[in-house]
Design a protein around this motif. Sequence first.
Motif, PDB file in Angstrom:
ATOM      1  N   MET A   1     -37.268   4.054 -17.235  1.00 16.30           N
ATOM      2  CA  MET A   1     -38.457   4.071 -16.393  1.00 16.30           C
ATOM      3  C   MET A   1     -38.458   5.333 -15.532  1.00 16.30           C
ATOM      4  O   MET A   1     -37.425   5.724 -15.011  1.00 16.30           O
ATOM      5  CB  MET A   1     -38.481   2.828 -15.487  1.00 16.30           C
ATOM      6  N   SER A   2     -39.601   5.970 -15.426  1.00 15.24           N
ATOM      7  CA  SER A   2     -39.684   7.178 -14.617  1.00 15.24           C
ATOM      8  C   SER A   2     -39.612   6.835 -13.135  1.00 15.24           C
ATOM      9  O   SER A   2     -39.845   5.703 -12.721  1.00 15.24           O
ATOM     10  CB  SER A   2     -40.990   7.917 -14.903  1.00 15.24           C
ATOM     11  N   ASP A   6     -35.847  10.913  -6.437  1.00 10.77           N
ATOM     12  CA  ASP A   6     -34.448  10.852  -6.850  1.00 10.77           C
ATOM     13  C   ASP A   6     -33.514  10.448  -5.716  1.00 10.77           C
ATOM     14  O   ASP A   6     -32.333  10.194  -5.959  1.00 10.77           O
ATOM     15  CB  ASP A   6     -34.007  12.214  -7.393  1.00 10.77           C
ATOM     16  N   LEU A   7     -34.034  10.437  -4.489  1.00 10.02           N
ATOM     17  CA  LEU A   7     -33.197  10.086  -3.341  1.00 10.02           C
ATOM     18  C   LEU A   7     -34.044   9.403  -2.284  1.00 10.02           C
ATOM     19  O   LEU A   7     -35.132   9.881  -1.936  1.00 10.02           O
ATOM     20  CB  LEU A   7     -32.569  11.357  -2.738  1.00 10.02           C
ATOM     21  N   VAL A   8     -33.552   8.281  -1.777  1.00  4.72           N
ATOM     22  CA  VAL A   8     -34.160   7.586  -0.646  1.00  4.72           C
ATOM     23  C   VAL A   8     -33.318   7.883   0.588  1.00  4.72           C
ATOM     24  O   VAL A   8     -32.099   7.708   0.564  1.00  4.72           O
ATOM     25  CB  VAL A   8     -34.221   6.058  -0.865  1.00  4.72           C
ATOM     26  N   LEU A 103     -29.873  -0.435  -9.169  1.00  2.54           N
ATOM     27  CA  LEU A 103     -30.813   0.339  -9.980  1.00  2.54           C
ATOM     28  C   LEU A 103     -30.323   1.762 -10.235  1.00  2.54           C
ATOM     29  O   LEU A 103     -30.962   2.510 -10.977  1.00  2.54           O
ATOM     30  CB  LEU A 103     -32.174   0.400  -9.277  1.00  2.54           C
ATOM     31  N   GLY A 104     -29.211   2.138  -9.596  1.00  4.70           N
ATOM     32  CA  GLY A 104     -28.705   3.486  -9.766  1.00  4.70           C
ATOM     33  C   GLY A 104     -29.512   4.534  -9.025  1.00  4.70           C
ATOM     34  O   GLY A 104     -29.530   5.701  -9.415  1.00  4.70           O
ATOM     35  N   LEU A 219     -41.452   1.198  -4.899  1.00  2.00           N
ATOM     36  CA  LEU A 219     -42.136   2.451  -4.628  1.00  2.00           C
ATOM     37  C   LEU A 219     -41.425   3.626  -5.275  1.00  2.00           C
ATOM     38  O   LEU A 219     -42.066   4.590  -5.720  1.00  2.00           O
ATOM     39  CB  LEU A 219     -42.243   2.668  -3.122  1.00  2.00           C
ATOM     40  N   VAL A 220     -40.112   3.556  -5.347  1.00  2.00           N
ATOM     41  CA  VAL A 220     -39.352   4.630  -5.987  1.00  2.00           C
ATOM     42  C   VAL A 220     -39.574   4.621  -7.500  1.00  2.00           C
ATOM     43  O   VAL A 220     -39.719   5.673  -8.125  1.00  2.00           O
ATOM     44  CB  VAL A 220     -37.851   4.491  -5.676  1.00  2.00           C
TER      45      VAL A 220
END
Length: 227
Positions: A1-2, A6-8, A103-104, A219-220
């Motif tokens: 999945m896109s 890449d970072l929260v 989720l990595g 949201l990510v």
Amino acid sequence: MSRNFDLVIFDCDGVLMDSEIVSARVVAADMTAHGLPTTPDVALARFVGTSLRNMKPIIEAERGAPLPDDWNDRMVTKIAEAMAADVSPIPGARAVLARLNALGIAWRIASNSADEEMDAKFGKTGFLDLTAGRTHSAPRLFAQGGQPKPAPDVFLDAARAEAVRPDRCVVIEDSPPGVTGAVAAGMICYGFAPHGDGAHLLAAGAHRIIDRLDLVPGLVMAQSVDA
């Protein structure tokens, strides 16, 4: 999945830890002791998201006299002691961090708080197993010329640690100084407002408002930033 990001990057106080009123009690007591009678609610309203470094000249101007040279260090110790005794997590905080891990999805914490304060908060609430090695403290950057929020420095430090471009980062913030800093860093910022409409965060530049932390993973991973 896109992924959209890449970072929260999470703020700490008011986003992961319900700690802002605890700090406000310490600030109010100190201001009162220095001749400026203040309640915790007033201190919270005036200084939410404001670093001790930026708070000090405001208090000095109001009292018309300097604070002690070691004021900042003493306040860090007082706040850390208060956090070690009385702080709790924001509902859903531990679950969202665990979900991101599952989720990595990389995440970091960027705060105006000193390391001593964050260690006390996360130690008291049992989060150290999750947060160890993921925290970024604005005061830690002072020796290198860094500035606290609303400067972008602590957010950029978090992005560098994960080797992620700023435009691939999303920040979760609950204060205007934090939102301002995230936007200045070139990052998308979601304002966290579990109580209220978050209009003050939108005015500071937040992309949108969320009222629950469990919305963050979706949201990510969503196909559209505006989803």
